[in-house]
Design a protein around this motif. Sequence first.
Motif, mmCIF file in Angstrom:
data_model
loop_
_atom_site.group_PDB
_atom_site.id
_atom_site.type_symbol
_atom_site.label_atom_id
_atom_site.label_comp_id
_atom_site.label_asym_id
_atom_site.label_seq_id
_atom_site.Cartn_x
_atom_site.Cartn_y
_atom_site.Cartn_z
ATOM 1 N N ARG A 199 -1.124 -6.107 -8.360
ATOM 2 C CA ARG A 199 -1.255 -5.103 -8.882
ATOM 3 C C ARG A 199 -0.973 -5.099 -10.528
ATOM 4 N N THR B 285 0.837 -4.923 -4.259
ATOM 5 C CA THR B 285 -0.630 -4.981 -4.172
ATOM 6 C C THR B 285 -1.084 -3.337 -4.262
ATOM 7 N N VAL B 286 -2.651 -3.670 -4.585
ATOM 8 C CA VAL B 286 -3.478 -2.434 -4.451
ATOM 9 C C VAL B 286 -4.666 -2.901 -3.873
ATOM 10 N N TYR C 235 -9.749 -0.307 -7.267
ATOM 11 C CA TYR C 235 -9.071 -0.465 -8.393
ATOM 12 C C TYR C 235 -9.557 -1.604 -9.123
#
Length: 438
Positions: free
Chosen positions: A41, A237-238, A243
């Motif tokens: 992220r 995390t994403v 994103y």
Amino acid sequence: MSFPWAQHYEPKHPFMRYLDERLPLPRLVYNAIGGGYPVPRNLNYFWNFGVLSGLALVLQILTGVILAMHYAANQTVAFQSVEHIMRDVNWGWMLRYMHANGASFFFIVIYIHIFRNLYYGSYKAPREMVWLLGLVIFLLMMATAFMGYVLPWGQMSFWGAKVITSLFGAIPVVGQSIQVWLLGGYAPDQAALNRFFSLHYLLPFVIAGVVILKIWALHIPGSSNPTGVEVKSESDTVPFHPYYTAKDGFGIGVFLLLYVVMVFFAPNYLGHPDNYIEANPLSTPALIVPEWYFWPFYAMLRAFTVDFILPAKLWGVLAMFGSIILMFFLTWIDRSPIRSTNYRPLYKPFFWIWIVDVLVLGYCGGSHAEEPYLMISQIATMYYFAHFLIILPIVSTIERPKPLPNSISESVLHGEEKESAPFGAGGVMPGTEPQPAE
């Protein structure tokens, strides 16, 4: 790397279910760039340049294929065929400028991408294979760009081909045979032009194949990140989409804006005016230089002026190729367990000195082979190799790095998540949980 919290692809439309059962291409795309691929992220804009390099490759292939339809790989008409593209083919001038400047933008993106890998230690385990495949791509790019520079058959094209291929003649015993084999003769002529054109057309597709291998290798350990700390939980995390697709979209917009400005307003700024003169084997240009992205290596080649055990020319060739081959062993040269230079206070100044050193080499490579540029090139070349063979091994052994964050989330939120539920777990941000009614 398999992330247990990664979203799984479940097609809803009947046709997509049918396609997924028989040709799981949508699943492949989803797992590669969609919600099925969690990424750290905390990635910054330096991580945009991988996508930008892929975009640059696509632009080069598309424009190159169209230009090849109008180009004649014949030494008697090659120069005129380029002028025909510029003057008579619909939008031919734009396609040629897109292709020529696209090569420069491709190298700009790749050099920044290499800088990011070196600064953040992305070449270290478990991503060493990603780094090695990236270097293979870089070498293929250099070969492709060199052969493409020969195709317009201008003065710099001809003499550049003559000088660069003569380097192989410096290799003992087999050098002359290799040079003749490369050119198809003893000087650049019709045979050389045919060979360079066919290889210049083929190699971009080889590069595309290696890019696919690189992406495959990247998805095994997952992306690196600015802290160098590995992913430990879902909160680190994403999903890649939306994103980072949005972030990459912004980067692509900036890239295309600069690219279009260069193509329409300064298309010849990065080129050499002598290449608008048809090749003449009887007239040597005052200054023979390759394209700007080869200047640091060209400076290393010219830095050796005295025979010592081996001929000076051979030392120059060994230094030029050795400067890249050395990168293949960087994973094992740098023994520091810390990846990111942000946490390496002793190494950081040496890294920036090395960056300045490479820029100095580039400036000297584009200058005349005379003093003081030769002496500066010699000093800069010595420092280049000393950085990797002496400074980096010693520093990685004696350095006392700064403490790393415990997790990626901690580095992002400065420890705010230590005692609360991680952001993203259940979609609730710490401190925003619903309160019971009074």
